[in-house]
Design a protein around this motif. Structure first.
Motif, PDB file in Angstrom:
ATOM      1  N   GLU A  68       7.819  -1.285   1.008  1.00 12.83           N
ATOM      2  CA  GLU A  68       8.431  -2.598   1.191  1.00 12.83           C
ATOM      3  C   GLU A  68       7.798  -3.646   0.280  1.00 12.83           C
ATOM      4  OE1 GLU A  68      11.050  -2.995   2.925  1.00 12.83           O
ATOM      5  OE2 GLU A  68      11.068  -1.147   4.083  1.00 12.83           O
ATOM      6  N   LYS A  69       6.537  -3.431  -0.064  1.00 10.16           N
ATOM      7  CA  LYS A  69       5.787  -4.426  -0.834  1.00 10.16           C
ATOM      8  C   LYS A  69       4.639  -3.718  -1.546  1.00 10.16           C
ATOM      9  CE  LYS A  69       2.864  -8.358   0.283  1.00 10.16           C
ATOM     10  NZ  LYS A  69       2.342  -9.193   1.378  1.00 10.16           N
ATOM     11  N   LEU A  70       4.289  -4.196  -2.742  1.00 10.27           N
ATOM     12  CA  LEU A  70       3.143  -3.654  -3.464  1.00 10.27           C
ATOM     13  C   LEU A  70       1.939  -4.558  -3.186  1.00 10.27           C
ATOM     14  CD1 LEU A  70       4.802  -2.762  -6.875  1.00 10.27           C
ATOM     15  CD2 LEU A  70       4.316  -1.235  -4.957  1.00 10.27           C
ATOM     16  N   PRO A  71       0.914  -4.029  -2.523  1.00  8.40           N
ATOM     17  CA  PRO A  71      -0.241  -4.860  -2.187  1.00  8.40           C
ATOM     18  C   PRO A  71      -1.092  -5.176  -3.410  1.00  8.40           C
ATOM     19  CG  PRO A  71      -0.630  -2.594  -1.536  1.00  8.40           C
ATOM     20  CD  PRO A  71       0.776  -2.663  -2.040  1.00  8.40           C
ATOM     21  N   ASP A  72      -1.810  -6.304  -3.339  1.00  9.34           N
ATOM     22  CA  ASP A  72      -2.715  -6.708  -4.413  1.00  9.34           C
ATOM     23  C   ASP A  72      -4.130  -6.180  -4.188  1.00  9.34           C
ATOM     24  OD1 ASP A  72      -0.718  -8.223  -5.670  1.00  9.34           O
ATOM     25  OD2 ASP A  72      -1.116  -9.927  -4.354  1.00  9.34           O
ATOM     26  N   ARG A  73      -4.408  -5.808  -2.928  1.00 10.53           N
ATOM     27  CA  ARG A  73      -5.763  -5.390  -2.576  1.00 10.53           C
ATOM     28  C   ARG A  73      -5.719  -4.533  -1.329  1.00 10.53           C
ATOM     29  NH1 ARG A  73      -8.279  -9.004   1.560  1.00 10.53           N
ATOM     30  NH2 ARG A  73      -6.525 -10.075   2.512  1.00 10.53           N
ATOM     31  N   ARG A  74      -6.867  -3.978  -0.966  1.00 10.74           N
ATOM     32  CA  ARG A  74      -6.998  -3.258   0.300  1.00 10.74           C
ATOM     33  C   ARG A  74      -7.448  -4.266   1.343  1.00 10.74           C
ATOM     34  NH1 ARG A  74      -7.883   2.061   2.489  1.00 10.74           N
ATOM     35  NH2 ARG A  74      -9.365   1.990   4.213  1.00 10.74           N
ATOM     36  N   GLY A  75      -6.504  -4.780   2.073  1.00  9.76           N
ATOM     37  CA  GLY A  75      -6.799  -5.794   3.077  1.00  9.76           C
ATOM     38  C   GLY A  75      -6.904  -5.183   4.458  1.00  9.76           C
ATOM     39  N   PRO A  76      -6.843  -6.019   5.481  1.00  4.71           N
ATOM     40  CA  PRO A  76      -6.903  -5.522   6.856  1.00  4.71           C
ATOM     41  C   PRO A  76      -5.669  -4.678   7.193  1.00  4.71           C
ATOM     42  CG  PRO A  76      -6.469  -7.879   6.811  1.00  4.71           C
ATOM     43  CD  PRO A  76      -6.753  -7.469   5.400  1.00  4.71           C
ATOM     44  N   ALA A  77      -5.798  -3.878   8.248  1.00  6.82           N
ATOM     45  CA  ALA A  77      -4.709  -2.978   8.641  1.00  6.82           C
ATOM     46  C   ALA A  77      -3.410  -3.728   8.921  1.00  6.82           C
ATOM     47  CB  ALA A  77      -5.125  -2.166   9.856  1.00  6.82           C
ATOM     48  N   SER A  78      -3.516  -4.904   9.529  1.00  3.90           N
ATOM     49  CA  SER A  78      -2.302  -5.669   9.836  1.00  3.90           C
ATOM     50  C   SER A  78      -1.555  -6.056   8.560  1.00  3.90           C
ATOM     51  CB  SER A  78      -2.654  -6.914  10.643  1.00  3.90           C
ATOM     52  OG  SER A  78      -3.576  -7.723   9.938  1.00  3.90           O
ATOM     53  N   GLU A  79      -2.284  -6.358   7.510  1.00  4.50           N
ATOM     54  CA  GLU A  79      -1.682  -6.694   6.218  1.00  4.50           C
ATOM     55  C   GLU A  79      -1.110  -5.441   5.556  1.00  4.50           C
ATOM     56  OE1 GLU A  79      -3.709  -8.022   2.116  1.00  4.50           O
ATOM     57  OE2 GLU A  79      -4.059  -9.436   3.761  1.00  4.50           O
ATOM     58  N   ALA A  80      -1.823  -4.330   5.662  1.00  8.66           N
ATOM     59  CA  ALA A  80      -1.392  -3.076   5.038  1.00  8.66           C
ATOM     60  C   ALA A  80      -0.080  -2.584   5.637  1.00  8.66           C
ATOM     61  CB  ALA A  80      -2.479  -2.019   5.198  1.00  8.66           C
ATOM     62  N   GLN A  81       0.095  -2.746   6.956  1.00  5.49           N
ATOM     63  CA  GLN A  81       1.291  -2.249   7.621  1.00  5.49           C
ATOM     64  C   GLN A  81       2.555  -3.001   7.203  1.00  5.49           C
ATOM     65  OE1 GLN A  81       0.077  -2.484  11.695  1.00  5.49           O
ATOM     66  NE2 GLN A  81      -0.935  -0.490  11.634  1.00  5.49           N
ATOM     67  N   LEU A  82       2.408  -4.176   6.652  1.00 13.33           N
ATOM     68  CA  LEU A  82       3.570  -4.932   6.176  1.00 13.33           C
ATOM     69  C   LEU A  82       4.092  -4.401   4.846  1.00 13.33           C
ATOM     70  CD1 LEU A  82       2.334  -8.550   6.985  1.00 13.33           C
ATOM     71  CD2 LEU A  82       3.926  -7.132   8.319  1.00 13.33           C
ATOM     72  N   CYS A  83       3.325  -3.530   4.194  1.00 15.66           N
ATOM     73  CA  CYS A  83       3.694  -3.021   2.875  1.00 15.66           C
ATOM     74  C   CYS A  83       4.613  -1.805   2.926  1.00 15.66           C
ATOM     75  CB  CYS A  83       2.437  -2.682   2.088  1.00 15.66           C
ATOM     76  SG  CYS A  83       1.435  -4.134   1.719  1.00 15.66           S
ATOM     77  N   TYR A  84       4.826  -1.251   4.118  1.00 16.90           N
ATOM     78  CA  TYR A  84       5.724  -0.102   4.237  1.00 16.90           C
ATOM     79  C   TYR A  84       6.385  -0.094   5.607  1.00 16.90           C
ATOM     80  CZ  TYR A  84       1.943   2.193   6.872  1.00 16.90           C
ATOM     81  OH  TYR A  84       0.979   2.494   7.795  1.00 16.90           O
ATOM     82  N   SER A  85       7.496   0.626   5.682  1.00 19.27           N
ATOM     83  CA  SER A  85       8.155   0.826   6.962  1.00 19.27           C
ATOM     84  C   SER A  85       8.298   2.322   7.184  1.00 19.27           C
ATOM     85  CB  SER A  85       9.522   0.138   6.996  1.00 19.27           C
ATOM     86  OG  SER A  85      10.343   0.611   5.961  1.00 19.27           O
TER      87      SER A  85
END
Length: 101
Positions: A68-85
């Motif tokens: 869903e989104k390409l992350p810029d960094r390895r952030g917290p799990a809550s942020e990581a989960q927004l990058c895919y469904s």
């Protein structure tokens, strides 16, 4: 092949916390057990783009996720989960037919 921004497969898996570290993500990709849009991947530098489908094993479950989104960094799990469904949820029970209990 595709157009638009991309991120290496190993970095994506690590950033969204589907792999514990980048070297594990590289090894996973190079084993040839991941599929990207239905095609077997054997290189960790394979580009991942928004909208791609990634199929990978996690324990005894095969997961299919949509980027869903390409992350810029390895952030917290809550942020990581927004990058895919999740396309196939790992722990969802099988649907029961009518009349079964």
């Amino acid at each position: 092949m595709g157009h638009g921004p991309s991120l290496r497969l190993d970095k994506y898996l690590w950033f969204v916390r589907l792999a514990p570290n980048r070297s594990s993500a590289q090894a996973l990709a190079e084993r040839g057990i991941i599929r990207l849009n239905g095609r077997r991947v054997e290189r960790s530098h394979t580009p991942v783009r928004i909208g791609d489908l990634i199929t990978l094993p996690q324990g005894n479950v095969i997961r299919v996720i949509r980027v869903e989104k390409l992350p810029d960094r390895r952030g917290p799990a809550s942020e990581a989960q927004l990058c895919y469904s999740a396309i196939t949820p790992g722990s969802a029970p099988a649907p029961q037919a009518e009349g079964e209990s």
